[in-house]
Design an enzyme around this catalytic site. Structure first.
Site, PDB file in Angstrom:
ATOM      1  N   GLU A  14      12.770  -4.679  12.048  1.00 46.06           N
ATOM      2  CA  GLU A  14      11.884  -3.458  11.501  1.00 46.06           C
ATOM      3  C   GLU A  14      10.960  -3.081  12.626  1.00 46.06           C
ATOM      4  O   GLU A  14      10.299  -4.058  13.162  1.00 46.06           O
ATOM      5  CB  GLU A  14      10.937  -3.925  10.323  1.00 46.06           C
ATOM      6  CG  GLU A  14       9.781  -3.117   9.915  1.00 46.06           C
ATOM      7  CD  GLU A  14       9.959  -1.643   9.514  1.00 46.06           C
ATOM      8  OE1 GLU A  14      11.117  -1.379   9.044  1.00 46.06           O
ATOM      9  OE2 GLU A  14       9.056  -0.881   9.547  1.00 46.06           O
ATOM     10  N   CYS A  61       3.974  -1.930   6.008  1.00 46.94           N
ATOM     11  CA  CYS A  61       5.469  -2.315   6.037  1.00 46.94           C
ATOM     12  C   CYS A  61       6.155  -1.812   4.862  1.00 46.94           C
ATOM     13  O   CYS A  61       5.730  -2.314   4.003  1.00 46.94           O
ATOM     14  CB  CYS A  61       5.686  -3.600   6.699  1.00 46.94           C
ATOM     15  SG  CYS A  61       7.314  -4.334   6.592  1.00 46.94           S
ATOM     16  N   CYS A  64       8.360  -6.182   4.001  1.00 50.40           N
ATOM     17  CA  CYS A  64       7.450  -7.327   3.511  1.00 50.40           C
ATOM     18  C   CYS A  64       6.442  -6.754   2.508  1.00 50.40           C
ATOM     19  O   CYS A  64       5.457  -6.759   2.558  1.00 50.40           O
ATOM     20  CB  CYS A  64       6.801  -8.056   4.616  1.00 50.40           C
ATOM     21  SG  CYS A  64       5.575  -7.270   5.435  1.00 50.40           S
ATOM     22  N   HIS A  68       0.742  -7.391   2.110  1.00 45.28           N
ATOM     23  CA  HIS A  68      -0.362  -6.739   2.805  1.00 45.28           C
ATOM     24  C   HIS A  68      -1.324  -6.538   1.332  1.00 45.28           C
ATOM     25  O   HIS A  68      -2.331  -6.455   1.420  1.00 45.28           O
ATOM     26  CB  HIS A  68       0.021  -5.827   3.624  1.00 45.28           C
ATOM     27  CG  HIS A  68       0.560  -6.277   4.808  1.00 45.28           C
ATOM     28  ND1 HIS A  68      -0.136  -6.540   5.816  1.00 45.28           N
ATOM     29  CD2 HIS A  68       1.895  -6.040   5.282  1.00 45.28           C
ATOM     30  CE1 HIS A  68       0.525  -7.099   6.710  1.00 45.28           C
ATOM     31  NE2 HIS A  68       1.618  -6.714   6.785  1.00 45.28           N
ATOM     32  N   ARG A 484       7.608 -13.727   6.585  1.00 48.86           N
ATOM     33  CA  ARG A 484       7.693 -14.039   7.999  1.00 48.86           C
ATOM     34  C   ARG A 484       6.510 -14.995   8.569  1.00 48.86           C
ATOM     35  O   ARG A 484       6.589 -15.396  10.018  1.00 48.86           O
ATOM     36  CB  ARG A 484       7.653 -12.883   9.072  1.00 48.86           C
ATOM     37  CG  ARG A 484       8.967 -12.093   8.996  1.00 48.86           C
ATOM     38  CD  ARG A 484       9.015 -10.506   9.091  1.00 48.86           C
ATOM     39  NE  ARG A 484      10.219  -9.817   8.640  1.00 48.86           N
ATOM     40  CZ  ARG A 484      10.557  -9.825   7.223  1.00 48.86           C
ATOM     41  NH1 ARG A 484       9.570 -10.180   6.456  1.00 48.86           N
ATOM     42  NH2 ARG A 484      11.742  -9.061   7.084  1.00 48.86           N
ATOM     43  N   SER A 507       4.162 -11.730  12.514  1.00 49.12           N
ATOM     44  CA  SER A 507       4.919 -11.451  13.432  1.00 49.12           C
ATOM     45  C   SER A 507       3.876 -11.235  14.704  1.00 49.12           C
ATOM     46  O   SER A 507       4.431 -11.039  15.985  1.00 49.12           O
ATOM     47  CB  SER A 507       5.917 -10.020  13.536  1.00 49.12           C
ATOM     48  OG  SER A 507       6.779 -10.200  12.535  1.00 49.12           O
ATOM     49  N   CYS A 551       9.261  -8.371  12.741  1.00 52.56           N
ATOM     50  CA  CYS A 551       8.890  -7.200  12.334  1.00 52.56           C
ATOM     51  C   CYS A 551       7.579  -6.728  13.013  1.00 52.56           C
ATOM     52  O   CYS A 551       6.549  -7.002  12.674  1.00 52.56           O
ATOM     53  CB  CYS A 551       8.241  -7.182  10.593  1.00 52.56           C
ATOM     54  SG  CYS A 551       7.700  -5.575  10.004  1.00 52.56           S
ATOM     55  N   CYS A 554       4.627  -4.511  11.034  1.00 44.76           N
ATOM     56  CA  CYS A 554       3.692  -5.460  10.686  1.00 44.76           C
ATOM     57  C   CYS A 554       2.988  -5.789  11.884  1.00 44.76           C
ATOM     58  O   CYS A 554       1.760  -5.941  11.880  1.00 44.76           O
ATOM     59  CB  CYS A 554       4.370  -6.492  10.096  1.00 44.76           C
ATOM     60  SG  CYS A 554       4.397  -6.451   8.315  1.00 44.76           S
TER      61      CYS A 554
HETATM   62 NI1  NFC Z   1       6.843  -6.069   8.248  1.00 46.45          NI
HETATM   63 FE1  NFC Z   1       5.513  -8.493   7.500  1.00 46.45          FE
HETATM   64  C1  NFC Z   1       5.354  -9.187   9.221  1.00 46.45           C
HETATM   65  C2  NFC Z   1       6.442 -10.188   6.815  1.00 46.45           C
HETATM   66  O1  NFC Z   1       5.363  -9.898   9.976  1.00 46.45           O
HETATM   67  N1  NFC Z   1       7.018 -10.860   6.404  1.00 46.45           N
HETATM   68  O2  NFC Z   1       2.985  -9.633   7.162  1.00 46.45           O
HETATM   69  C3  NFC Z   1       3.669  -9.128   7.157  1.00 46.45           C
HETATM   70  O3  NFC Z   1       7.222  -7.622   7.672  1.00 46.45           O
HETATM   71  O4  NFC Z   1       8.431  -7.888   7.405  1.00 46.45           O
END
Ligand code: NFC
Length: 557
Positions: A14, A61, A64, A68, A484, A507, A551, A554
């Site tokens: 992503e 995002c 995920c 959030h 993640r 990420s 991702c 994110c």
């Molecule tokens: Ni978009 Fe997220 C990223 C997750 O690092 N897990 O915080 C959220 O994504 O997939």
């Protein structure tokens, strides 16, 4: 010979990730990871009502989704001193678990498997032999020769038409692919099954949160209700549906995902010594069982491991301004007080300052600034976050479910404990976590049903909902574990509005550029030493990068 190769964009993720890797004599000697897009959600939040922040940040995002929103509600609740009722904690945990199951399965099959599975090779498979192998791995009912023959026929049509669709642009035939045609056929068949299954499990989000992606959340609890006196309350039929989705999920994970993971991994054990990278791991933990305020009750524990020392787990505190800081030495931002300083997120700043080359360009200016990601550090250490970090912290803290499964996987693959610190270990940890979480999810659901039977129906609190009761200034942090890795939101509220809002995302920890001391973050560190047989088809780099499940949407936000 020394060559800097560029992979941009890295696909099957992503967002926009660019990797530049210096390859010398068939091995990666150095690497740079860059996020090439920015939106500025933190800026958009300034001045808004804190109770709305979850709805904005959740849109960071679509992969995920939910996490959030959870981090955001917790940050506001922390700032305003709100605790949520037990049923809200259970529903949040159920949403969390559903997210993990979908996300990890989708990662394995649709974002990572094709680094190991050669789609075109499966055309040479004998469906009867594939069926025999599949039946030896698990009792999954679809493993008959007719099913595998039908899948093979379907794919043959694509290949012969020259239009591979979702399987286009792979490095098919690359010598790094090691699976026999029959195992490739099983994996591709389950790739298609997983696509079907994953749309079912997220119905749990739609039941409790109204929709997926981006289910509804609520500061002070969850927006769904079990009381028949409220319009749209969740009824027995819906709850029975959740029960059957959880049952199917456990079956899919245990009869398809985990057996496939182990079968594929057994052909790639050399990857248990490649891609380890950093030696430090960070987990905020989650899945509270006695309230978010009681960290000792989390099923996924909180802690930090340094130098791969599993005998010591360090305490982590998101409020301590000495612990978590974001640096921008190699990022396209400016800090008012000087770019060499690290800022704790409560004092964080988001001021854009692009100084990179004008597109189109050949290479990034890696001596200067080269990414839209900031660089987070824990006590100035670079940390890996994600399923491996979570499983290591749980293992080190003696979680029996995790210890048992990790031990079983190591035994089955016949690899040493050190194989955990690798590309293979990262991918295996995700599978272990999925299995553990699927069973925990059943426990949360049973507890919720017990509460409802006992007449405990509350899912939200009105406590502190009225802004007239808020202090003139407040600040809070919401910590969680996104699929993640460690995710947290920090909020400062002033005069009932958001004064500052900062996200530090998994990420971001893993994909960030070097810090001012030249320390690499996870992706850059993990690539060092990776073999690359053919610089024009760097599938090995994808294996390690995809093992983190990047991702960038994110990471930059
Ligand atoms: Ni978009 Fe997220 C990223 C997750 O690092 N897990 O915080 C959220 O994504 O997939």
């Amino acid at each position: 010979m020394n060559k800097r190769i560029v992979i941009d964009p890295v696909t099957r993720i992503e967002g926009h990730l660019r990797i530049e890797a210096v390859v010398e004599n068939g091995v990666v000697k150095d690497a740079y990871s860059a996020g090439t897009m920015v939106r500025g959600i933190e800026k958009i939040l300034k001045g808004r009502d804190p109770r709305d922040a979850w709805a904005f940040t959740e849109r960071v995002c679509g992969v995920c989704t939910t996490v959030h929103a959870l981090a955001s509600c917790r940050a506001v609740e922390d700032a305003l001193g709100i605790t949520v009722p037990k049923n809200a904690e259970l529903v949040r945990n159920l949403m969390f678990c559903a997210q993990y199951l979908q996300d990890h399965v989708v990662h394995f099959y649709h974002l990572h498997a094709l680094d190991w599975v050669d789609v075109v090779s499966m055309l040479k498979a004998d469906p009867a032999a594939a069926s025999k192998i599949a039946q030896s791995l698990s009792p999954w009912p679809k493993s008959n020769p007719g099913h595998f023959a039908a899948v093979q026929q379907r794919l043959r049509k694509y290949v012969e038409s020259g239009q591979l669709g979702i399987f286009a642009n792979g490095y098919w035939g690359h010598k790094a692919y090691k699976l026999p045609p029959e195992v490739n056929l099983i994996a591709v068949s389950h790739y298609l099954d997983a696509l079907e299954w994953q749309k079912d499990i997220v119905k749990i989000h739609a039941i409790f949160g109204g929709k997926n992606p981006h289910p509804n959340y609520l500061v002070g609890g969850v927006p769904c209700s079990f009381s028949t006196e409220e319009v749209g309350a969740i009824n027995t039929e819906r709850l029975n549906h959740v029960a059957s989705l959880i049952k199917d999920a456990i079956a899919f994970v245990e009869q398809v995902y985990v057996p496939d993971l182990l079968a594929v991994a057994s052909f790639y054990k050399d990857w248990g010594a490649i891609g380890g990278g950093l030696e430090n791991y960070l987990a905020y933990g989650d899945l509270p069982t006695r309230g978010y305020g009681d960290v000792s009750s989390f099923l996924l524990p909180r802690g930090a491991i340094l130098g791969r020392n599993l005998n010591e787990v360090h305490e982590v505190n998101g409020k301590n301004e000495e612990e978590i800081r974001e640096y921008i030495s190699h990022s396209w931002y400016r800090y008012a007080g000087g770019d060499d300083k690290g800022l704790h997120p409560w004092k964080g700043e988001t001021e854009f300052a692009y100084t990179g080359p004008k597109p189109p360009y050949e290479q990034l200016d890696v001596e200067g600034r080269y990414s839209w990601l900031k660089t987070p550090r824990w006590k100035d250490h670079p940390m890996e976050v994600g399923p491996l970090a979570r499983m290591l912290v749980a293992y080190a803290k003696g979680n029996t479910d995790v210890k048992e499964l990790v031990g079983a996987v190591l035994k089955k693959l016949d690899v040493p404990v050190t194989a955990l610190f690798s590309t293979l270990g990262r991918t295996a940890a995700r599978g272990v976590e999925t299995q553990v979480v699927a069973h925990w999810m059943k426990g949360f659901f049973d507890e919720l049903i017990g509460n409802i039977r006992n007449g405990e129906l509350r899912t939200h609190t009105r406590h502190a909902w009225d802004p007239a009761t808020w202090p003139a200034e407040a600040q809070g942090v919401g910590l969680t574990e996104a699929p993640r890795g460690a995710l947290a939101h920090w909020i400062r509220i002033k005069d009932k509005a958001i004064d500052n809002y900062q996200l530090v995302v998994p990420s971001t920890w893993n994909a960030s550029p070097r810090d001012g001391k030249g320390q690499r973050s996870s992706y850059e560190a993990a690539l060092i030493g990776t073999p690359v047989a053919n610089v024009d088809q760097p599938v090995e780099i994808l294996r390690t990068i995809h093992s983190f499940d990047p991702c960038l949407a994110c990471a930059v936000h």
